[in-house]
Design a protein around this motif. Structure first.
Motif, PDB file in Angstrom:
ATOM      1  N   PHE A 100       0.853  -1.180   0.000  1.00 24.26           N
ATOM      2  CA  PHE A 100       0.000   0.000   0.000  1.00 24.26           C
ATOM      3  C   PHE A 100       0.891   1.232   0.000  1.00 24.26           C
ATOM      4  O   PHE A 100       1.899   1.280   0.708  1.00 24.26           O
ATOM      5  CB  PHE A 100      -0.943  -0.001   1.204  1.00 24.26           C
ATOM      6  CG  PHE A 100      -2.133  -0.890   0.995  1.00 24.26           C
ATOM      7  CD1 PHE A 100      -3.304  -0.384   0.446  1.00 24.26           C
ATOM      8  CD2 PHE A 100      -2.068  -2.239   1.307  1.00 24.26           C
ATOM      9  CE1 PHE A 100      -4.397  -1.210   0.227  1.00 24.26           C
ATOM     10  CE2 PHE A 100      -3.151  -3.076   1.091  1.00 24.26           C
ATOM     11  CZ  PHE A 100      -4.319  -2.562   0.532  1.00 24.26           C
ATOM     12  N   LEU A 101       0.541   2.221  -0.800  1.00 21.73           N
ATOM     13  CA  LEU A 101       1.354   3.424  -0.952  1.00 21.73           C
ATOM     14  C   LEU A 101       0.946   4.536  -0.003  1.00 21.73           C
ATOM     15  O   LEU A 101       1.589   5.587   0.018  1.00 21.73           O
ATOM     16  CB  LEU A 101       1.257   3.929  -2.404  1.00 21.73           C
ATOM     17  CG  LEU A 101       1.661   2.913  -3.468  1.00 21.73           C
ATOM     18  CD1 LEU A 101       1.514   3.514  -4.854  1.00 21.73           C
ATOM     19  CD2 LEU A 101       3.079   2.425  -3.233  1.00 21.73           C
ATOM     20  N   GLU A 102      -0.108   4.301   0.757  1.00 16.59           N
ATOM     21  CA  GLU A 102      -0.599   5.297   1.693  1.00 16.59           C
ATOM     22  C   GLU A 102      -1.384   4.593   2.792  1.00 16.59           C
ATOM     23  O   GLU A 102      -1.778   3.442   2.638  1.00 16.59           O
ATOM     24  CB  GLU A 102      -1.509   6.306   0.986  1.00 16.59           C
ATOM     25  CG  GLU A 102      -2.749   5.661   0.377  1.00 16.59           C
ATOM     26  CD  GLU A 102      -3.600   6.636  -0.423  1.00 16.59           C
ATOM     27  OE1 GLU A 102      -3.178   7.771  -0.653  1.00 16.59           O
ATOM     28  OE2 GLU A 102      -4.711   6.241  -0.803  1.00 16.59           O
ATOM     29  N   THR A 103      -1.584   5.301   3.877  1.00 11.86           N
ATOM     30  CA  THR A 103      -2.453   4.764   4.913  1.00 11.86           C
ATOM     31  C   THR A 103      -3.897   4.961   4.457  1.00 11.86           C
ATOM     32  O   THR A 103      -4.195   5.871   3.670  1.00 11.86           O
ATOM     33  CB  THR A 103      -2.222   5.480   6.262  1.00 11.86           C
ATOM     34  OG1 THR A 103      -2.419   6.877   6.078  1.00 11.86           O
ATOM     35  CG2 THR A 103      -0.811   5.224   6.783  1.00 11.86           C
ATOM     36  N   PRO A 104      -4.800   4.120   4.940  1.00 11.06           N
ATOM     37  CA  PRO A 104      -6.203   4.276   4.546  1.00 11.06           C
ATOM     38  C   PRO A 104      -6.712   5.664   4.908  1.00 11.06           C
ATOM     39  O   PRO A 104      -6.331   6.245   5.925  1.00 11.06           O
ATOM     40  CB  PRO A 104      -6.923   3.198   5.358  1.00 11.06           C
ATOM     41  CG  PRO A 104      -5.878   2.162   5.604  1.00 11.06           C
ATOM     42  CD  PRO A 104      -4.594   2.935   5.786  1.00 11.06           C
ATOM     43  N   ARG A 105      -7.552   6.169   4.038  1.00  4.92           N
ATOM     44  CA  ARG A 105      -8.169   7.469   4.311  1.00  4.92           C
ATOM     45  C   ARG A 105      -9.669   7.361   4.085  1.00  4.92           C
ATOM     46  O   ARG A 105     -10.130   6.494   3.348  1.00  4.92           O
ATOM     47  CB  ARG A 105      -7.535   8.577   3.482  1.00  4.92           C
ATOM     48  CG  ARG A 105      -7.604   8.421   2.013  1.00  4.92           C
ATOM     49  CD  ARG A 105      -6.737   9.503   1.312  1.00  4.92           C
ATOM     50  NE  ARG A 105      -7.161   9.752  -0.029  1.00  4.92           N
ATOM     51  CZ  ARG A 105      -6.945   8.965  -1.068  1.00  4.92           C
ATOM     52  NH1 ARG A 105      -6.289   7.845  -0.920  1.00  4.92           N
ATOM     53  NH2 ARG A 105      -7.387   9.268  -2.272  1.00  4.92           N
ATOM     54  N   HIS A 106     -10.375   8.243   4.758  1.00  6.04           N
ATOM     55  CA  HIS A 106     -11.832   8.222   4.714  1.00  6.04           C
ATOM     56  C   HIS A 106     -12.306   9.520   4.078  1.00  6.04           C
ATOM     57  O   HIS A 106     -12.184  10.586   4.679  1.00  6.04           O
ATOM     58  CB  HIS A 106     -12.408   7.986   6.103  1.00  6.04           C
ATOM     59  CG  HIS A 106     -11.828   6.750   6.730  1.00  6.04           C
ATOM     60  ND1 HIS A 106     -12.180   5.481   6.326  1.00  6.04           N
ATOM     61  CD2 HIS A 106     -10.863   6.591   7.663  1.00  6.04           C
ATOM     62  CE1 HIS A 106     -11.470   4.592   7.005  1.00  6.04           C
ATOM     63  NE2 HIS A 106     -10.666   5.240   7.822  1.00  6.04           N
ATOM     64  N   GLU A 107     -12.779   9.388   2.872  1.00  4.61           N
ATOM     65  CA  GLU A 107     -13.236  10.518   2.069  1.00  4.61           C
ATOM     66  C   GLU A 107     -14.764  10.537   2.058  1.00  4.61           C
ATOM     67  O   GLU A 107     -15.400   9.536   2.424  1.00  4.61           O
ATOM     68  CB  GLU A 107     -12.713  10.375   0.633  1.00  4.61           C
ATOM     69  CG  GLU A 107     -11.203  10.250   0.520  1.00  4.61           C
ATOM     70  CD  GLU A 107     -10.461  11.539   0.824  1.00  4.61           C
ATOM     71  OE1 GLU A 107     -11.101  12.611   0.924  1.00  4.61           O
ATOM     72  OE2 GLU A 107      -9.230  11.485   0.987  1.00  4.61           O
ATOM     73  N   PRO A 108     -15.359  11.635   1.616  1.00  6.75           N
ATOM     74  CA  PRO A 108     -16.828  11.677   1.532  1.00  6.75           C
ATOM     75  C   PRO A 108     -17.403  10.552   0.664  1.00  6.75           C
ATOM     76  O   PRO A 108     -18.506  10.073   0.917  1.00  6.75           O
ATOM     77  CB  PRO A 108     -17.115  13.050   0.911  1.00  6.75           C
ATOM     78  CG  PRO A 108     -15.927  13.885   1.284  1.00  6.75           C
ATOM     79  CD  PRO A 108     -14.762  12.929   1.292  1.00  6.75           C
ATOM     80  N   TYR A 109     -16.648  10.094  -0.326  1.00  2.00           N
ATOM     81  CA  TYR A 109     -17.130   9.039  -1.222  1.00  2.00           C
ATOM     82  C   TYR A 109     -16.849   7.636  -0.701  1.00  2.00           C
ATOM     83  O   TYR A 109     -17.347   6.657  -1.258  1.00  2.00           O
ATOM     84  CB  TYR A 109     -16.545   9.208  -2.628  1.00  2.00           C
ATOM     85  CG  TYR A 109     -15.037   9.215  -2.682  1.00  2.00           C
ATOM     86  CD1 TYR A 109     -14.315   8.024  -2.736  1.00  2.00           C
ATOM     87  CD2 TYR A 109     -14.331  10.408  -2.689  1.00  2.00           C
ATOM     88  CE1 TYR A 109     -12.934   8.023  -2.781  1.00  2.00           C
ATOM     89  CE2 TYR A 109     -12.955  10.422  -2.741  1.00  2.00           C
ATOM     90  CZ  TYR A 109     -12.256   9.225  -2.792  1.00  2.00           C
ATOM     91  OH  TYR A 109     -10.880   9.238  -2.835  1.00  2.00           O
ATOM     92  N   GLY A 110     -16.018   7.507   0.367  1.00  2.00           N
ATOM     93  CA  GLY A 110     -15.765   6.196   0.942  1.00  2.00           C
ATOM     94  C   GLY A 110     -14.378   6.052   1.530  1.00  2.00           C
ATOM     95  O   GLY A 110     -13.595   7.000   1.572  1.00  2.00           O
TER      96      GLY A 110
END
Length: 131
Positions: A100-110
Motif C-alpha cells: 500500500f502506498l498510503e495509509t487508509p483514508r476516509h473521504e466523503p465518497y468512501g
C-alpha cells in the motif's frame, strides 16, 4: 443482455506469477486458464462474486508490450477494486504482502487506499460510502 465492459486486458510478464498474485494476494477467482494454439494462454481472473467484469492476464509478446508492464496508465491509479469491507480486505491484503502506498483514508465518497500490484500498476481499494 445490456452492453457492458466484460474484460480489461492487463499486460503481465508471466501468467503463473500473475495468477498467483491475483488469486492469493488479492483473493480473486481464476475463472479461466486455457492454452491457445500459438503458445499463449487465455487467463481470466475476477474478484469473488463478480459476474460481469474481469481481468484478462495477457503475457507481453514483444519489447513494446514488455515496456508497458506495470505502467499501463502512466503512473496513475488505473484500476479500482470495490469492497464491502475495507478493513477486512486491507488487513488480508497487507498480510499477503500487498504494498500500500498510503495509509487508509476516509473521504466523503468512501474509505480508500492506493496499492500496487506485483508489477507496479496502481489500484484503489475502495469501500464506497453508504448513500
Amino acid at each position: 443482455m445490456p452492453s457492458h465492459i466484460a474484460l480489461t486486458a492487463l499486460v503481465v510478464h508471466d501468467y503463473d506469477e500473475a495468477i498467483d498474485f491475483y488469486t492469493r494476494a488479492l483473493g480473486f477467482d481464476l475463472a479461466e486458464d486455457t492454452a491457445r494454439p500459438d503458445g499463449s494462454r487465455w487467463v481470466v481472473v475476477r474478484p469473488p462474486g463478480a459476474t460481469e467484469t474481469a481481468l484478462l492476464l495477457a503475457r507481453a509478446k514483444d519489447d513494446a508490450q514488455r515496456s508497458r508492464v506495470g505502467d499501463q496508465t502512466g503512473g496513475r491509479v488505473g484500476f479500482f477494486l470495490y469492497t464491502d469491507d475495507f478493513a477486512r480486505d486491507h488487513a488480508r491484503m497487507t498480510a499477503e504482502g500487498v504494498r500500500f502506498l498510503e495509509t487508509p483514508r476516509h473521504e466523503p465518497y468512501g474509505s480508500v487506499a492506493v496499492f500496487e500490484d506485483l508489477y507496479g500498476n496502481r489500484w484503489d481499494l475502495l469501500q464506497p460510502a453508504l448513500p
